[in-house]
Structure formats: C-alpha cells, structure tokens
Scaffold this active site. Structure first.
Site: not given
Ligand code: AMP
Length: 292
Positions: A25, A29, A31-32, A56, A142
C-alpha cells in the site's frame, strides 16, 4: 523501472516471464524493501503493486490519513530492484462497485478479523484480483502480518491460483519495534510503551527455546510486558489455520495487537515445537521513516 497504471499494461510487460509480485500500500519502508529484495532473488522480473485498497479499511479515518507519496515510493522501489511498479487508480481496480468478494472462512475470523470487521474480505478480494490480473509466478508477503499470510495461502489454494506464496521475516528497528508505515504516528512519549509488544514476544521466544509449549503461559509472558497500552488480543495461533492453539505442536505464531495512544500496532513471532522461533531481523540503523 517502469510505472504502469493498468492491468493490461502490466500483463503486456511481464507476459511469459516468471514474475514475482510484491503487493503493497506504499509509503515504503525497510520491511517492504526486504520483500522486494527477496523477490529479486527469485530470478524473474519484480512487480510491485502500490494500491491503498479502500475495501480493506474498516475505519474511513484510517483510509483518509494513510500516508501517500508516489514519487518517494518510486525512488525506493527502483533502488530496491523493482522492474515494474503497478500503481492503479481506484477506478482501474474497481471499475464498478465490486459485487464479487472473496471471503476466507475461519482463517480470517479471529484476531484481526474480529477486531477489524471486513478487513480480510477486502485483502482477499484485492489479492485475488492482483493474482488474476497480473498472473505472477510467485508473490511475497511479510510474516509481520501473519494472519494475512495464512489468509492469502488459503485463498491461493482454494481458488487454485498457480502462484507460489513466500513469507518473509519481519524487519525491526534497532530497538525491536516492528517497522510499520503507522510508526510515524507514534508519539515520542509512547515509544517505550510501543516496545512492550516486541519485548514481550522476545521473552516468549526465549521461553519456547527453554521448553515452554503451553499457549496460555506464552500469552501471559507477552501480557506481562505490555504497559500503558490498550491490548486487543494476545494469541498463540496455528500458522496455517490461524486458530487458537493450546499447546505448541506444529508451526504457530504468537500474535499481539494493541493501541498505543491512537495508533494500532500488531506484531508476532513464529514458533515451532522444536523450540526454534523466527523473531525477525533487526536493522542496524534507525528506519528511513522518521521516528522509527
Ligand atoms: P502494507 O504496505 O502495509 O500493506 O504491507 C505490504 C507488505 O509488506 C505486506 O506483505 C506486509 O506484511 C509487509 N510488511 C509490512 N511491514 C513489514 C515488516 N516490518 N517486515 C516485513 N514485512 C513487512
């Protein structure tokens, strides 16, 4: 890196190639980035979708204030090796109000499903559309969103999508906090309280390594570390069914959700009956997102 806005354009770019899809989305950061790097290692072209999916969001205010910055995201995606950035408009994704929704029974009902009604139906519907419209060979998600991963695995199997689903470890700030787009909203004063989630989970991972297998005792180890936060749930859940687990007998995740100030945070670790766990990976430097 190319930026495209329609399913037709994505398909013509990756036709016949073994593409790996990373749905996001945006407001990227580390994590992506770790998901994108993992996807890059698979050998085929990497497609990143960037779509803030209205379906969502259970609270309209969250959709409104979701951080967006396409230029910034495009720069990070290109540097992380993305070949194709798919950034559809809401009209491209939902040309007319969708009458077809994907609902994954049972797996999406507890924990996040209970506290965010309709959330997983929105996730499952958009993921099914991405799989059908892009036809990737693999897709990376993730483990930070462990129940979502279970929902996606199940819908992929149930709807016979020929897509390999890959789970990637949770990326954490140096102090342990799981990196999230929402972390920018955590007030400086609330940081210590926010760290209760990860420190409780780390304590539970140590207990699992030391032989603890009882779900209720693992959950209370986490609760004991939670200070000034509003706890929504702490739950040991089966990794695939996302149902509560009394005794750790196969792969499971220990998940926590809590509100810190007005920011809702989730975190989890994956645990196995042999005493091992996946608590994620820690960054050596503070995150590229401010205040993380
Ligand atoms: P989002 O943009 O929040 O929908 O997340 C897109 C993908 O990034 C999902 O598969 C998330 O599980 C994953 N993700 C989000 N935060 C992290 C993190 N800290 N570590 C690893 N993956 C993450």
């Amino acid at each position: 890196m190319k930026i495209v806005k329609t399913f037709t354009a994505v398909r013509s770019e990756v036709a016949g190639a073994s593409a790996a899809l990373v749905p996001t989305m945006g407001f990227l950061h580390e994590g992506h980035v770790s998901l994108l790097e993992l996807a890059g290692g698979l050998g085929g072209p990497v497609v990143m979708s960037l779509f803030v999916n209205p379906l969502q969001f259970d609270r309209p205010v969250d959709l409104e204030r979701y951080p967006r910055d396409l230029d910034r995201d495009a720069g990070i995606a290109a540097a992380a090796g993305v070949d194709l950035l798919f950034a559809p408009t809401v009209e491209e994704m939902y040309p007319s109000p969708p009458r077809t929704r994907v609902r994954v029974d049972s797996v999406s009902e507890g924990m996040e499903g209970e506290h965010r009604p309709g959330h997983f139906e929105g996730v499952a519907t958009v993921v099914a559309k991405l799989f059908a419209g892009i036809q990737p060979e693999a897709a990376v998600f993730g483990r930070k969103d462990a129940q979502q991963l279970a929902v996606v695995r199940r819908l992929t199997a149930d709807l016979s999508f020929p897509v390999e689903i890959i789970g990637a470890p949770t990326v954490r700030a140096p102090d342990g906090l799981a990196v999230s787009s929402r972390n920018v909203f955590i007030a400086e004063d609330d940081r210590a309280a926010a760290l209760g989630l990860s420190s409780g989970l780390f304590a539970a991972a140590e207990a699992v390594a030391a032989g603890e297998r009882n779900g209720a005792r693992l959950e209370s180890l986490v609760r004991d570390r939670l200070g000034d936060v509003r706890v929504e749930y702490v739950s040991l859940a089966d990794a695939f069914e996302a149902e509560p687990v009394e005794t750790l007998e196969r792969e499971a995740f220990l998940a926590v959700a809590a509100r810190v100030g007005d920011v809702r945070l989730i975190d989890n670790i994956v645990v196995w009956p042999d005493g091992s766990s996946d608590t994620g990976v820690r960054l050596e430097r503070p995150s590229i997102l401010r205040r993380m």
